[in-house]
Scaffold this motif. Structure first.
Motif, PDB file in Angstrom:
ATOM      1  N   UNK A 208       0.816  -1.209   0.000  1.00 47.86           N
ATOM      2  CA  UNK A 208       0.000   0.000   0.000  1.00 47.86           C
ATOM      3  C   UNK A 208       0.850   1.259   0.000  1.00 47.86           C
ATOM      4  N   UNK A 209       0.328   2.272  -0.678  1.00 50.58           N
ATOM      5  CA  UNK A 209       0.894   3.621  -0.665  1.00 50.58           C
ATOM      6  C   UNK A 209      -0.238   4.563  -0.291  1.00 50.58           C
ATOM      7  N   UNK A 210      -0.089   5.272   0.826  1.00 53.41           N
ATOM      8  CA  UNK A 210      -1.155   6.106   1.376  1.00 53.41           C
ATOM      9  C   UNK A 210      -0.702   7.548   1.495  1.00 53.41           C
ATOM     10  N   UNK A 211      -1.625   8.453   1.263  1.00 51.06           N
ATOM     11  CA  UNK A 211      -1.433   9.859   1.597  1.00 51.06           C
ATOM     12  C   UNK A 211      -2.410  10.201   2.715  1.00 51.06           C
ATOM     13  N   UNK A 212      -1.926  10.863   3.762  1.00 51.34           N
ATOM     14  CA  UNK A 212      -2.811  11.182   4.881  1.00 51.34           C
ATOM     15  C   UNK A 212      -2.323  12.408   5.632  1.00 51.34           C
ATOM     16  N   UNK A 213      -3.288  13.082   6.292  1.00 46.45           N
ATOM     17  CA  UNK A 213      -2.976  14.132   7.260  1.00 46.45           C
ATOM     18  C   UNK A 213      -3.143  13.627   8.684  1.00 46.45           C
ATOM     19  N   UNK A 214      -3.593  12.379   8.839  1.00 49.69           N
ATOM     20  CA  UNK A 214      -3.827  11.801  10.160  1.00 49.69           C
ATOM     21  C   UNK A 214      -2.554  11.117  10.640  1.00 49.69           C
ATOM     22  N   UNK A 215      -1.812  11.762  11.534  1.00 50.41           N
ATOM     23  CA  UNK A 215      -0.543  11.200  11.973  1.00 50.41           C
ATOM     24  C   UNK A 215      -0.743   9.948  12.843  1.00 50.41           C
ATOM     25  N   UNK A 216      -1.837   9.894  13.578  1.00 48.64           N
ATOM     26  CA  UNK A 216      -2.127   8.683  14.332  1.00 48.64           C
ATOM     27  C   UNK A 216      -2.341   7.498  13.407  1.00 48.64           C
ATOM     28  N   UNK A 217      -2.998   7.761  12.288  1.00 46.81           N
ATOM     29  CA  UNK A 217      -3.214   6.747  11.252  1.00 46.81           C
ATOM     30  C   UNK A 217      -1.862   6.273  10.717  1.00 46.81           C
ATOM     31  N   UNK A 218      -0.985   7.225  10.408  1.00 46.59           N
ATOM     32  CA  UNK A 218       0.342   6.888   9.888  1.00 46.59           C
ATOM     33  C   UNK A 218       1.125   6.048  10.903  1.00 46.59           C
ATOM     34  N   UNK A 219       1.064   6.421  12.178  1.00 51.38           N
ATOM     35  CA  UNK A 219       1.792   5.690  13.216  1.00 51.38           C
ATOM     36  C   UNK A 219       1.389   4.224  13.270  1.00 51.38           C
ATOM     37  N   UNK A 220       0.101   3.971  13.072  1.00 49.90           N
ATOM     38  CA  UNK A 220      -0.415   2.620  13.292  1.00 49.90           C
ATOM     39  C   UNK A 220      -0.246   1.702  12.094  1.00 49.90           C
ATOM     40  N   UNK A 221      -0.161   2.235  10.884  1.00 50.32           N
ATOM     41  CA  UNK A 221      -0.149   1.349   9.717  1.00 50.32           C
ATOM     42  C   UNK A 221       1.156   1.377   8.928  1.00 50.32           C
ATOM     43  N   UNK A 222       1.980   2.408   9.093  1.00 51.91           N
ATOM     44  CA  UNK A 222       3.130   2.580   8.199  1.00 51.91           C
ATOM     45  C   UNK A 222       4.307   1.699   8.580  1.00 51.91           C
ATOM     46  N   UNK A 223       4.949   1.119   7.562  1.00 51.64           N
ATOM     47  CA  UNK A 223       6.294   0.594   7.718  1.00 51.64           C
ATOM     48  C   UNK A 223       7.301   1.727   7.542  1.00 51.64           C
ATOM     49  N   UNK A 224       6.942   2.650   6.667  1.00 56.24           N
ATOM     50  CA  UNK A 224       7.827   3.783   6.365  1.00 56.24           C
ATOM     51  C   UNK A 224       6.974   5.027   6.153  1.00 56.24           C
ATOM     52  N   UNK A 225       7.424   6.131   6.705  1.00 55.15           N
ATOM     53  CA  UNK A 225       6.772   7.430   6.520  1.00 55.15           C
ATOM     54  C   UNK A 225       7.699   8.312   5.686  1.00 55.15           C
ATOM     55  N   UNK A 226       7.132   8.951   4.662  1.00 59.27           N
ATOM     56  CA  UNK A 226       7.886   9.876   3.813  1.00 59.27           C
ATOM     57  C   UNK A 226       7.271  11.265   3.940  1.00 59.27           C
ATOM     58  N   UNK A 227       8.082  12.217   4.345  1.00 59.88           N
ATOM     59  CA  UNK A 227       7.628  13.600   4.428  1.00 59.88           C
ATOM     60  C   UNK A 227       7.956  14.303   3.121  1.00 59.88           C
ATOM     61  N   UNK A 228       6.923  14.807   2.452  1.00 55.61           N
ATOM     62  CA  UNK A 228       7.095  15.469   1.166  1.00 55.61           C
ATOM     63  C   UNK A 228       7.120  16.978   1.346  1.00 55.61           C
TER      64      UNK A 228
END
Length: 264
Positions: A208-228
């Motif tokens: 999966x590749x996700x775009x989100x503004x929900x940082x809690x969402x990112x914390x729970x599902x991401x293997x990797x976070x990319x800040x653009x």
């Protein structure tokens, strides 16, 4: 612009299998505005990569380019090693291997949930109705919506509608799932419904590749976070690294604003 590159969890190592998705030097302009400015990203098998950044940083544009809804101006995108931004490629054939879910559910209001989910398999992929409905019901049962199969979208909550939209993207067994701000249109109490579904897909090994503004969402599902920032990846790493210990001033500034808004 420098990019902080930590060792990304789940990323394919040198000599390992090719990534499911590879973006190299991707550029996209709208008029005089360059939204993607030489964007580079690999997404490995079973990896969940979350894109964060301010509005206009290129997150949604990238997803639309990957799904061939936008033409790239330069650079290449490969899906399982196939150059899908080659002008000679059939975009409909590529989209059969990619699921895309938008922040707006985009369900057809005059069709039942079951008909919404089975429309593409029946009309585009020529799957017979019985087989399409069997597959759709299996997915709807899994996400707790089998009893809503004959309902119309306006009878469902926002969280239920978004889960139906995700099922519609999954019913064709995509190689890659793209999620564009899928919780942003939901009331806070409904975000959990979608988050649970995405976490289950992660457990299944969905890439999966996700775009989100929900940082809690990112914390729970991401293997990797990319800040653009300005159409490139400025910083990337595990959620703990990027969200908990950002190295770049621009990342820290962005996250501080998120904290002040109560979204982290």
């Amino acid at each position: 612009m420098s990019t902080v590159r930590r060792e990304p969890a789940g990323q394919a190592a040198a000599g390992a299998d090719a990534p499911v998705l590879s973006c190299a030097g991707v550029r996209k302009r709208f008029g005089s505005t360059e939204v993607l400015a030489g964007f580079d990203l690999d997404v490995a098998e079973h990896e969940v990569v979350v894109l964060i950044g301010a509005s206009g940083s290129g997150k949604s544009t990238l997803l639309r380019c990957v799904n061939l809804l936008e033409d790239v101006d330069d650079g290449t995108i490969h899906l399982d090693g196939e150059h899908i931004t080659d002008p000679r490629i059939n975009p409909d054939r590529v989209r059969q291997r990619i699921g895309l879910v938008f922040q707006s559910y985009n369900l057809f209001p005059h069709l039942s949930v079951l008909d919404n989910v089975t429309l593409a398999p029946r009309r585009v992929h020529r799957v017979v109705r019985a087989q399409a409905e069997e597959r759709a019901m299996a997915w709807l049962s899994r996400v707790g919506l089998a009893d809503k199969a004959r309902e119309y979208p306006d009878r469902l909550s926002g969280g239920q509608q978004q889960r139906v939209a995700i099922v519609r993207a999954l019913v064709n067994s995509p190689r890659l799932l793209l999620l564009d701000e899928v919780t942003s249109a939901l009331d806070p109490e409904l975000v959990g419904e979608v988050l649970t579904m995405v976490r289950d897909l992660k457990s299944d090994g969905m890439t999966m590749l996700l775009a989100t503004h929900e940082m809690g969402f990112a914390k729970q599902v991401a293997d990797r976070v990319c800040f653009l920032s300005e159409g490139r990846i400025l910083e990337q790493g595990t959620p703990a690294e990027v969200l908990g210990d950002p190295q770049q001033p621009r990342t820290r500034q962005f996250l501080q604003r998120i904290i002040e808004s109560g979204r982290l």
